[in-house]
Design a protein around this motif. Sequence first.
Motif, mmCIF file in Angstrom:
data_model
loop_
_atom_site.group_PDB
_atom_site.id
_atom_site.type_symbol
_atom_site.label_atom_id
_atom_site.label_comp_id
_atom_site.label_asym_id
_atom_site.label_seq_id
_atom_site.Cartn_x
_atom_site.Cartn_y
_atom_site.Cartn_z
ATOM 1 N N PRO A 211 0.807 -1.222 0.000
ATOM 2 C CA PRO A 211 0.000 0.000 0.000
ATOM 3 C C PRO A 211 0.840 1.272 0.000
ATOM 4 O O PRO A 211 0.497 2.244 -0.684
ATOM 5 N N TRP A 212 1.952 1.288 0.752
ATOM 6 C CA TRP A 212 2.792 2.486 0.811
ATOM 7 C C TRP A 212 3.331 2.838 -0.572
ATOM 8 O O TRP A 212 3.261 3.994 -1.009
ATOM 9 N N HIS A 213 3.868 1.864 -1.271
ATOM 10 C CA HIS A 213 4.443 2.146 -2.587
ATOM 11 C C HIS A 213 3.347 2.446 -3.614
ATOM 12 O O HIS A 213 3.600 3.160 -4.589
ATOM 13 N N ARG A 214 2.146 1.934 -3.401
ATOM 14 C CA ARG A 214 1.022 2.278 -4.281
ATOM 15 C C ARG A 214 0.712 3.773 -4.157
ATOM 16 O O ARG A 214 0.544 4.464 -5.163
ATOM 17 N N VAL A 215 0.638 4.281 -2.932
ATOM 18 C CA VAL A 215 0.381 5.710 -2.723
ATOM 19 C C VAL A 215 1.548 6.539 -3.248
ATOM 20 O O VAL A 215 1.354 7.591 -3.870
ATOM 21 N N PHE A 216 2.768 6.077 -3.027
ATOM 22 C CA PHE A 216 3.963 6.759 -3.531
ATOM 23 C C PHE A 216 3.853 6.995 -5.031
ATOM 24 O O PHE A 216 4.072 8.108 -5.524
ATOM 25 N N LEU A 217 3.506 5.949 -5.791
ATOM 26 C CA LEU A 217 3.396 6.065 -7.244
ATOM 27 C C LEU A 217 2.233 6.960 -7.657
ATOM 28 O O LEU A 217 2.353 7.758 -8.601
ATOM 29 N N LEU A 218 1.111 6.857 -6.956
ATOM 30 C CA LEU A 218 -0.044 7.697 -7.281
ATOM 31 C C LEU A 218 0.279 9.175 -7.068
ATOM 32 O O LEU A 218 -0.093 10.027 -7.885
ATOM 33 N N LEU A 219 0.960 9.481 -5.974
ATOM 34 C CA LEU A 219 1.329 10.869 -5.703
ATOM 35 C C LEU A 219 2.363 11.368 -6.712
ATOM 36 O O LEU A 219 2.295 12.504 -7.176
ATOM 37 N N TRP A 220 3.321 10.503 -7.057
ATOM 38 C CA TRP A 220 4.334 10.884 -8.049
ATOM 39 C C TRP A 220 3.656 11.184 -9.388
ATOM 40 O O TRP A 220 3.971 12.173 -10.052
#
Length: 512
Positions: A211-220
Motif C-alpha cells: 500500500p505504501w508504494h502504491r500511494v507513492f506512485l499515485l502521488l508521483w
Amino acid sequence: RNFLGALLFFFLLPGPSKQQFPRPCITTEALRSKQCCPLWAGDSSACGALSGRGSCEDVVVSELRNGPQYPFSGVDDRERWPLVFYNRTCRCAGNFMGFDCGGCRFGYTGEQCLQQRPRVRRNVLHLSEAERHKFISYLNLAKNTVSLDYVMVTGTYREMDNGSRPMFSNVSVYDLFVWLHYYVSRAALLGGPNNVWEDADFGHWAPGFLPWHRVFLLLWEQHIQKLTGDEEFAVPYWDWRDARDCQVCTDELMGGRSPLDPKLISPGSVFSSWKVKHTCRCTSTLGLLCDGTAEGPLLRNPGNHDRGFSSRLPTWADVEFTVSLPDYDTGAMDRTANMSFRNTLEGLGSSRELHMHASLHVFMNGSMSSVQGSANDPIFILHHAFVDSIYERWLRRHQPPRTQFPQENAPIGHNDGYFMVPFLPLHRNGDYFISSKELGYDYAYLLEPGELVSVTSIILGALVAFLAGVAVTTLARACRKPHLKRREASQSMEKQPLLSRTGDSAMSYHIP
C-alpha cells in the motif's frame, strides 16, 4: 516556463530550515500549534471549509498494538504519525483531497472532483519513440524543478526546539520522492553518533510495503501531471519477467552503460548528469537526517552483482507462484513471514538469497541497491509500477476482505489504521488494500479486450477535446521546446557494496 518559475521561487524563498511538509505548515506558528490546516486559495478558508471541501479536524491515530520488532516509544518522529508535528489537519469531504483539500482524490478530476479519469499504465518497452522521449523529459524536468508545494525536513522536532526553530529545505519535485522513500526507511535516531536502531522501517519488510508504494506512485503521478499540465500522464512499467539483462538500460530510455566506467551512466543519456541524494551515510554514522546535499553521480552496474544475494531476475513462473499464495501476510508479518504473498513478492525470507522485488534492486548493483537511496534511480519508478501490478493481480484473484489486512501486531507503521509515514495529507495503509480500478488506473496487460476499447475511447475523446482547445489558444503562437542542458557528472564514487548481511537469518540493507 515551469522550471523558470520554480527557480525564481527558489531564490525568493527564505533560507533553509528541515521534513516533507506542505509549505504553509512549516512556520513556527503552525509547528508550535501543531496545526496543518492551510487556507484553500479558492475561498481563503481553512481546508476550503466555506466551499464544503473539508474542515480542520483533530488527528485520531490508531491505538492498536504494534509488533515487538520495535522496542522503543517516544524516540522517533515517525511514531504515531503525524502527532509529533501536527495533531490537527484537513479532513476532506467527498472526492476532494490534498493538504488544503484543493485537489481531487485519485481517479477524479474537475472543479468539483466529480468526473472520473481512468488511466492505463503501459509497458515502457511498448511506448512509441515520442512517448519515451516525453517520459524522459518529464523525469528530467521534475529533477530540475523546485517543488512549489512541499519542502523536506532536515532535523528532528527536538532539534527544532519543539517547533520554535523550523528546519526545512527546498527540494526538487523528483528529489521530494527520493526523500520520502529515504525518510520512511531510515534508521531510528536514538540520539548521537552511532546510536541508531537499524531494524526500523515504516514502509518495508512488513504489510504496509505494497500500500505504501502504491500511494507513492499515485502521488508521483499526480505531481508530474501538475508540473507538466499533462493530466493524461500515467506511470509506465517494466515487465522484467524472464529478462536476462537490463532491457531499459539504453540511452533511449533509462541510460546505457558508460564506456569509460561501467558503474556510471552513458554520457549519451540525460541521467548521466543526475546527482544522487539521501543515501545518507550520516544517518547511521552520525545519527543525523539527510540535508539534501548531492552525494555523487547516479550509479548502476546491472548484472555485475554478488550472485550469492540474487542468482537471476524473476521469471514468469516466480510471479505465478507468488500470485497464487492466498494469505496476504503470515506469522510475525515481517521478513520471516512464511508463505506470505507480501513477503514473497517483496523477495525476503530466511535464506541469504533475495528474490522477486528485492532481486531486481540487487541486480542493478548501484544506487538501486540501497533501500534509503534506491529511488534516486528512475528505474525505481518502472520497477515498482510492475510490482504494483502484481499486487493488483493478487487483489483481483483473491478479492480479500479488508479484515485480511493486519489490524494490529504488525511491525510499527504497518497496521491497517496506521497513517503512512511521512505523507501529508494523511493516508491509512488499509485504505489501499483495494483494486487499482477504484483508484482510477489499470495496467495494459491486465485489461480485458472490452475494457481496453472502453478506456481507449475515453482517452481518445479527452485527447480530441484537449487538442481542439490547444488549436484555438495557440493559433497565433509558435511553441518552442526547452533545451535541457546537461551538467558534467561528479567523479566521486561509492567505495563498497551497499548490500550487507546483518544477521544469520534475515537480510537488511544499510548505508555503509
